[in-house]
Every structure is written in structure tokens, then in C-alpha cells.
Write a protein that holds these residues in place. Structure first.
Motif, mmCIF file in Angstrom:
data_model
loop_
_atom_site.group_PDB
_atom_site.id
_atom_site.type_symbol
_atom_site.label_atom_id
_atom_site.label_comp_id
_atom_site.label_asym_id
_atom_site.label_seq_id
_atom_site.Cartn_x
_atom_site.Cartn_y
_atom_site.Cartn_z
ATOM 1 N N LEU A 1 -0.786 -4.939 0.922
ATOM 2 C CA LEU A 1 -0.241 -5.023 2.300
ATOM 3 C C LEU A 1 -0.261 -3.732 2.998
ATOM 4 N N VAL A 2 -0.732 -3.465 4.067
ATOM 5 C CA VAL A 2 -1.006 -2.145 4.824
ATOM 6 C C VAL A 2 -0.109 -2.367 6.316
ATOM 7 N N ALA A 3 0.000 -3.867 6.761
ATOM 8 C CA ALA A 3 0.849 -3.927 7.896
ATOM 9 C C ALA A 3 0.988 -5.573 7.879
ATOM 10 N N ILE A 4 2.034 -6.039 9.306
ATOM 11 C CA ILE A 4 2.006 -7.482 9.447
ATOM 12 C C ILE A 4 1.428 -7.737 10.766
ATOM 13 N N ALA A 5 1.073 -8.831 11.246
ATOM 14 C CA ALA A 5 0.586 -9.114 12.466
ATOM 15 C C ALA A 5 1.985 -9.328 13.171
ATOM 16 N N GLN A 6 1.719 -8.459 14.591
ATOM 17 C CA GLN A 6 2.765 -8.556 15.519
ATOM 18 C C GLN A 6 2.590 -9.142 16.610
ATOM 19 N N SER A 7 1.504 -8.854 17.449
ATOM 20 C CA SER A 7 0.941 -9.184 18.757
ATOM 21 C C SER A 7 -0.338 -9.160 19.215
ATOM 22 N N ASP B 1 3.182 -1.167 10.814
ATOM 23 C CA ASP B 1 2.405 -0.240 9.925
ATOM 24 C C ASP B 1 3.270 -0.436 8.751
ATOM 25 N N ILE B 2 2.635 -0.114 7.456
ATOM 26 C CA ILE B 2 3.496 -0.369 6.292
ATOM 27 C C ILE B 2 4.634 0.733 6.167
ATOM 28 N N SER B 3 4.539 1.910 6.728
ATOM 29 C CA SER B 3 5.431 3.103 6.767
ATOM 30 C C SER B 3 6.693 2.401 7.351
ATOM 31 N N GLU B 4 6.436 1.764 8.443
ATOM 32 C CA GLU B 4 7.564 1.158 9.192
ATOM 33 C C GLU B 4 8.272 0.092 8.120
ATOM 34 N N ILE B 5 7.456 -0.657 7.475
ATOM 35 C CA ILE B 5 7.819 -1.984 6.593
ATOM 36 C C ILE B 5 8.813 -1.238 5.581
ATOM 37 N N LYS B 6 8.305 0.002 4.888
ATOM 38 C CA LYS B 6 9.104 0.446 3.797
ATOM 39 C C LYS B 6 10.327 0.953 4.290
ATOM 40 N N ALA C 1 0.991 -1.223 -0.012
ATOM 41 C CA ALA C 1 -0.050 0.124 -0.060
ATOM 42 C C ALA C 1 0.671 1.205 0.026
ATOM 43 N N THR C 2 0.435 2.253 -0.616
ATOM 44 C CA THR C 2 1.243 3.629 -0.697
ATOM 45 C C THR C 2 1.037 4.234 0.583
#
Length: 414
Positions: free
Chosen positions: A231-237, A250-255, A159-160
Motif C-alpha cells: 500500500l502506497v496510498a488510498i484513492a481520494q478524489s 500518501d502512505i506517510s499520512e496514513i501511517k 510500503a515503508t
């Protein structure tokens, strides 16, 4: 939050052989996983959800890793870069492993094979080996580089921008308590915000997508997508205090993570000590204990921390040796002496701590880059032993020697 971990009960030959061929250092045993309650599969009554599930499924993976003690860990990941053959997951899924076994869904006639056992039985056919090439424990993210990618795999579209509260999301994971893989669930975004918190794996700080969705152990690292399958996020906890409240990266952290300079995960302390051929034992605290013989003939005990410490992208490994334990507070003269030595030594410095028994401990402590080689760790242990041993001899009370004439005079004076 944790990937599902179990004691080793039954060895799966295929996994063991694959690790032995591709990564000889690691021997893996796979077990049946039986803790968390199984999640439910996708609801076929909603066409859009089903379409989204089938769209994201070829990008979803099941990950198996093993630590230095051959304890297996499983989790979920998402295929994010076809050109570089990269899979994204949580740092806590891979732990201190340097290699992983990755499964993509086996889809036939439009339906995925979901039985966990079937994948383990066909590991040489269905699994792909990979190596962990980057970790960011602050964001709890990791990248696995695959040796090759199956034709059925498809990199997910990112996702952008961040998703908004109230939006619907879909998730795919591999809960450890279930006999099946590629489990679907859906939910709603509750909030998106910066979160700073501690976990069993350290300190984390990242932009969180808080969702109203059930995440189970083993789902960690799974893709969280919007209505378009991006993709907007990945599961963490998941929240220990509120039912159905889960946290995702969040996707911003992933990028930002994928665009930054990559940093490999530190090797486990036990692995480094073995690589350096250093004899060691495990202390009751879990830390590693090494005995070093000095030139004086005496032996100095050195400890190496079982876990690495980190701040931002800096990882350090702590090495220390105890020199003195006393009920008496160190004198000002001794403190000045320790300070002067700390400024003169090449690495490390002196520390004075007080334990629960109100005793004062004098230790020499060194911290080195946790990604440094086994030779660097061996050299640091030797250096700490020498510095601590020298001070140990100086601080030890000297025996008073009394002549026979002095003893006789003392008796007569009574």
C-alpha cells in the motif's frame, strides 16, 4: 471525490436487519447505484498486473454507511491491521456515521464474485458490521473497527516510504455506477507533493500522490499499491479539470494517522437533538431551529449549525441566537457593552455581522466540542437562549408613555 449517494428506492432486508441487530439506532436502506460510467476489469494480458490484483483483493473491502437521515453511502476501503481488525477509508466515505457494513470479496476457485446484487442478497452471510473509531478530516482518513474478520481476509502490507513519480500503481475500487465490484485499474504516478484544497466536505491538507488513473465515485478509499502489492496510498478524489488525473492520500499520512491518538467522528446535529429529546425544525438554510421558553414567558429562537467546523483535529459545533436586526450601525456604547458581557459570560460571546441587505445583526454565539454529549448540546442551547433573551429585552425600544395633560398641551401648541 464523493462516495456514491442515492435516494432510497428499494429496501434490502438483509442490510436493514444487520444494522438493526448490531446498531439499533440506524435503519438502512440500500439502493441500486446508477451514475458513473463503469470502469474496466483487469487486463489478463499482463501477468504481473493480474498477480498484483489477486494479491491485493483479499485486503480490499466494500463499505456501506447510512447518515442520520437514513441516506446510504458506499465507498471502498482497505484492511490494514489484522490484530486490531481495522479497515482504512476516507473520512468522506463514512461521513457522520458511527457504524458501517463491510464486505470482503467472496473468492471461489481463484475468482472473485463481482455482482453487486449477489452481495446484497447474502448480506447476513458475507457482511461484517463495524464501528467508526477514528476520523481525520484534514487528511480525509477514517478507521473502521470490525466486530470480526472473515478467514478469507488478509491485511495489506504497508510500503515503508512514499512512491516516486513515474512509478506504476494498481488500484481496486467499487465504482457506484457499475453493477460489479472489485474493479481494477492501473496508472502512473505524476507527482507527489503537499496539497491544500477545499472540497464539499471541508478543508484538506495532506501529502498527495497524483496519478494518471480513472477514479470514479465509489472508488474513494480504495487501495493504491506499487508493483510489489504494498500500500502506497488510498484513492481520494479526481480532478474536475483534467481527465484521468486523480489524487490519493500518501502512505506517510496514513501511517501518521494510524499512529496518532484516535478521535471519533462527531455525531450529526439531528441525531444529537433527537437523543436529547429536543423538539426542533429544519430552517430553509438547513440549520436546526429550536424554540426555548424563558422564565419571562417569552420564547427565544436558537439555531444549531447543520455541519460541524474543524481545524486540524479540533471539531466544534456552532450554536447561536439572533437578538437584533437594524439598519443603523451599533453605537460605540453598545459595542463596549457587548464586549464587557462577552468577557463575563461562561461560554460564547457576542458577534455583530452585516448581511447582504446592509443590515447589522447582533447575535450571541457559542461553540462547543462537536464530540460532546447530547446533554452538553442541550445545556448550551439553554444558556444561549437565556443570554440572548435577556439582551433582547434590553435592546427592544421602550414604548413612550404620554399623559393626557401632555397630549392636550401638544395639541394646543399647534
Amino acid at each position: 471525490m464523493l462516495p456514491r449517494k442515492n435516494p432510497i428506492r428499494a429496501i434490502r432486508y438483509g442490510i436493514h436487519r444487520l444494522f438493526s441487530l448490531m446498531f439499533p439506532v440506524i435503519a438502512v436502506a440500500i439502493t441500486s447505484l446508477t451514475l458513473a460510467a463503469p470502469s474496466v476489469m483487469a487486463d489478463d494480458s499482463t501477468d504481473s498486473a493480474t498477480n498484483n490484483y489477486m494479491k491485493v483483493l483479499p485486503s480490499t473491502v466494500w463499505i456501506i454507511t447510512a447518515n442520520s437521515n437514513n441516506e446510504t453511502s458506499t465507498g471502498t476501503g482497505v484492511f490494514v491491521d489484522a490484530k486490531r481488525r481495522l479497515v482504512l477509508t476516507n473520512a468522506h466515505v463514512v461521513g457522520d456515521s458511527r457504524s458501517a457494513v463491510v464486505f470482503f470479496p467472496d473468492i471461489k476457485n481463484g475468482q472473485p464474485a463481482v455482482k453487486r446484487k449477489g452481495y446484497l442478497d447474502q448480506v447476513l452471510k458475507l457482511a461484517k458490521p463495524g464501528k467508526i473509531v477514528a476520523v481525520d478530516r484534514k487528511r480525509d482518513l477514517a478507521l473502521i473497527e470490525l466486530s470480526e474478520v472473515p478467514e478469507r481476509a488478509k491485511a495489506i502490507e504497508l510500503a515503508t516510504q512514499s512512491i516516486l513519480p513515474g512509478d506504476k500503481v494498481d488500484l481496486i475500487g467499487n465504482p457506484g455506477g457499475s453493477d460489479v465490484l472489485w474493479v481494477y485499474t492501473s496508472g502512473t504516478v505524476r507527482s507527489v507533493y503537499e496539497k491544500k484544497f477545499n472540497s464539499d466536505h471541508g478543508k484538506h491538507e495532506f501529502k498527495v500522490v497524483e496519478t494518471q488513473t480513472p477514479i470514479k465515485p465509489g472508488d474513494s478509499g480504495g487501495p493504491v499499491v506499487n508493483a510489489q502489492g504494498k500500500l502506497v496510498a488510498i484513492a481520494q478524489s479526481f480532478s474536475p479539470n483534467f481527465n484521468l488525473v486523480s489524487y490519493c492520500v500518501d502512505i506517510s499520512e496514513i501511517k501518521a494517522f494510524m499512529d496518532s491518538s484516535w478521535k471519533p467522528a462527531p455525531l450529526a446535529t439531528g441525531t444529537l437533538l433527537k437523543n436529547a429529546d429536543l423538539e426542533h425544525t429544519v430552517h430553509s438554510t438547513g440549520h436546526y431551529q429550536v424554540e426555548r421558553k424563558l422564565k419571562s414567558g417569552k420564547t427565544q429562537t436558537v439555531f444549531v449549525a447543520k455541519d460541524t467546523e474543524y481545524f486540524e483535529r479540533a471539531d466544534v459545533r456552532k450554536v447561536w441566537s439572533l437578538v437584533s436586526v437594524s439598519k443603523d450601525e451599533p453605537t460605540g456604547e453598545l459595542m463596549m457593552r457587548l464586549m464587557r458581557q462577552s468577557s463575563a459570560t461562561k461560554i460564547g460571546g457576542w458577534a455583530v455581522e452585516k448581511n447582504n441587505s446592509d443590515e447589522y445583526l447582533i447575535l450571541y454565539v457559542a461553540k462547543l466540542d462537536a464530540t460532546a454529549s447530547d446533554e452538553a448540546l442541550s445545556g448550551t442551547i439553554e444558556y444561549v437562549a437565556r443570554i440572548a433573551g435577556a439582551m433582547n429585552g434590553q435592546l427592544k425600544p421602550k414604548e413612550e408613555k404620554t399623559s393626557s395633560s401632555e397630549t392636550l398641551a401638544a395639541w394646543l401648541s399647534k
